[in-house]
Design an enzyme around this catalytic site. Structure first.
Site, PDB file in Angstrom:
ATOM      1  N   ASP A 111       0.846  -1.191   0.000  1.00 30.87           N
ATOM      2  CA  ASP A 111       0.000   0.000   0.000  1.00 30.87           C
ATOM      3  C   ASP A 111       0.880   1.240   0.000  1.00 30.87           C
ATOM      4  OD1 ASP A 111      -2.395   1.361  -0.130  1.00 30.87           O
ATOM      5  OD2 ASP A 111      -2.879   1.145   1.997  1.00 30.87           O
ATOM      6  N   GLU A 161       2.392   3.972  -4.208  1.00 28.61           N
ATOM      7  CA  GLU A 161       1.808   2.658  -4.523  1.00 28.61           C
ATOM      8  C   GLU A 161       2.801   1.822  -5.341  1.00 28.61           C
ATOM      9  OE1 GLU A 161      -0.982   1.375  -3.386  1.00 28.61           O
ATOM     10  OE2 GLU A 161      -2.252   3.065  -2.817  1.00 28.61           O
ATOM     11  N   ASP A 200      -1.325  -0.815   4.914  1.00 25.83           N
ATOM     12  CA  ASP A 200      -1.707   0.585   5.069  1.00 25.83           C
ATOM     13  C   ASP A 200      -1.034   1.184   6.310  1.00 25.83           C
ATOM     14  OD1 ASP A 200      -3.476   2.970   4.490  1.00 25.83           O
ATOM     15  OD2 ASP A 200      -4.203   2.436   6.493  1.00 25.83           O
TER      16      ASP A 200
END
Length: 145
Positions: free
Chosen positions: A9, A47, A135
């Site tokens: 992420d 990303e 994340d």
């Protein structure tokens, strides 16, 4: 071939702004967490960087199941890349491909290292445990956090 599961992420506080990337790698019972960041970047660059850093950490060819919440990265590597390369790293509109430095590196890691990569899109922030950890790692990598 070793089977590896990877979750990646990217995060950006402002776009552009300070950003971070994170990756969780699993092979059998072993886990490895990776993260980092840049003071001025974009979400798409983070990303891409997360996937690049995860694949670069593999020391030999692996069968990889890569989970990410970025359609930009997934479609870029699985659909758009052959056209970009055929057009000399130009889009269908004949404009330079954004982030081509990262796309070139990702291309080399995916297609030049003998990995068998299976791309899996997951909805971000939907409770998927691997995505939530990636994340959190990405946010850990954001400078100044």
């Amino acid at each position: 071939m070793t089977d590896v599961t990877i979750y990646t992420d990217g995060a950006c506080k402002g776009n552009p702004g300070p950003g971070g990337w994170g990756a969780l790698l699993r092979a059998g019972q072993a886990e490895k967490e990776l993260w980092g960041g840049e003071p001025q970047t974009t979400n798409n660059r983070m990303e891409l960087t997360a996937v690049i850093e995860a694949l670069a950490a593999l020391k030999r060819p692996c069968r990889v199941h890569l989970y990410l919440d970025s359609e930009y990265v997934r479609k870029g590597i699985t659909e758009w890349l052959p056209g970009w390369k055929a057009r000399g790293w130009k889009t269908a509109e004949r404009k330079p491909v954004k982030n081509d430095d990262l796309w070139r590196r990702l291309d080399e890691l995916v297609h030049g290292r003998g990995h068998e990569v299976h791309w899996h899109w997951v909805r971000g922030h939907s409770g998927d445990p691997g995505n939530e950890r990636a994340d959190a790692l990405a946010n850990r990598g954001v400078p100044g956090r």
